[in-house]
Design a protein around this motif. Sequence first.
Motif, short mmCIF file in Angstrom:
data_model
loop_
_atom_site.label_atom_id
_atom_site.label_comp_id
_atom_site.label_asym_id
_atom_site.label_seq_id
_atom_site.Cartn_x
_atom_site.Cartn_y
_atom_site.Cartn_z
N GLU A 33 0.84 -1.19 0.00
CA GLU A 33 0.00 0.00 0.00
C GLU A 33 0.88 1.25 0.00
O GLU A 33 1.86 1.33 0.75
N PRO A 34 0.55 2.22 -0.84
CA PRO A 34 1.31 3.48 -0.80
C PRO A 34 1.10 4.18 0.53
O PRO A 34 0.04 4.06 1.15
N PHE A 35 2.09 4.89 0.98
CA PHE A 35 1.97 5.61 2.24
C PHE A 35 2.69 6.95 2.13
O PHE A 35 3.50 7.17 1.23
N GLN A 36 2.38 7.83 3.07
CA GLN A 36 3.05 9.11 3.16
C GLN A 36 3.74 9.22 4.51
O GLN A 36 3.29 8.64 5.50
N ILE A 37 4.82 9.96 4.54
CA ILE A 37 5.48 10.29 5.80
C ILE A 37 4.75 11.50 6.38
O ILE A 37 4.40 12.43 5.65
N ILE A 38 4.51 11.48 7.68
CA ILE A 38 3.77 12.58 8.28
C ILE A 38 4.49 13.12 9.51
O ILE A 38 5.36 12.47 10.08
N SER A 39 4.13 14.33 9.88
CA SER A 39 4.59 14.93 11.12
C SER A 39 3.51 15.89 11.58
O SER A 39 2.95 16.65 10.78
N ALA A 40 3.17 15.84 12.87
CA ALA A 40 2.14 16.71 13.43
C ALA A 40 2.81 17.85 14.18
O ALA A 40 3.45 17.63 15.21
N VAL A 41 2.68 19.06 13.66
CA VAL A 41 3.38 20.24 14.19
C VAL A 41 2.38 21.13 14.93
O VAL A 41 1.31 21.45 14.39
N ARG A 42 2.74 21.54 16.11
CA ARG A 42 1.86 22.41 16.90
C ARG A 42 2.15 23.88 16.59
O ARG A 42 3.31 24.31 16.61
N TYR A 43 1.08 24.64 16.35
CA TYR A 43 1.17 26.08 16.17
C TYR A 43 0.44 26.78 17.31
O TYR A 43 -0.70 26.44 17.63
N ASP A 44 1.10 27.73 17.94
CA ASP A 44 0.47 28.59 18.94
C ASP A 44 0.75 30.04 18.57
O ASP A 44 1.90 30.42 18.31
#
Length: 288
Positions: A33-44
């Motif tokens: 299955e194709p996949f993507q690399i992800i990162s969850a970045v917090r903005y304040d």
Amino acid sequence: MARKKSLMSAEEIQEMANVIIDKEIQPLFDTKEPFQIISAVRYDPIVNEEGITIEPTEECFFLIDRHCSRLNLSTSYFGWKVQVSKELLMEKLIESVKAAGESQSLKCRVYLDEQGNLNVATDVIPAKPFGLFEGLKPLDQYSSLLWDVVVSPEPIGISPFTSFKTTNRGHYNKIRETALKGGPEGRPQEVLLYNTAGQVTEGSVTNVAFHRKFPSYVGPEKGTLKWITPPLSTGPLCGVTRAELLAREDIVEDRLFLKDIKDGEDVLLMNGIQGVVRGKIRMVSKSA
């Protein structure tokens, strides 16, 4: 006369090992299955003395340098001929924040595919009035909600998809669906994971640390009490907040075993959106 046990030959042992690798281990590393690399970045948002939200800048994004480094470490591991510059990452983040509304805290999900396409999706999240490192305070000075942390009913197989953050998260979703039932209302929930060797690895959406004597090999009567997080060799995500706390020497690495985890025990939870928070272990019987 007692009969001697027959011993397996080296060839038979190797053949058995190959079968185990092919049927049990390799499928954890392969995906069609194709996949993507992800990162969850917090903005304040940053508000000036006049109460006006200033233009989004690098300082508004929690641990942005570590996010950029992890994206590129991930592409290198998977053999993608893609590198993400900090300038491009900032450009995409700021563009998304302005579209969503820069006066509110946001979770910015960064998606990167093998062709180098980078996209960001945003969700509004609560502000953190007590700070992103509040979990490091003594428990009697901790003001946020304690997380309810239950132990996974089964071990998780370690693979690149536990070590690196990607869209291939079915293993995490399945465990959360199974384990997170009947918890206390109004408290955030997490699942404590462990590998097939009985070693604690991480939470389903966080890295973890437990208060233990360090180093463990000196015995309980010696050593120094420290927050201990499992080493990457046991299978956890290479989390950005985990890396930051290691660099600051707020936590150290050592192996942790499921058999030593106690009901009601304090646990440190960390990720790029929540920062550092506290939780309590809640043991659930398998028959429940």
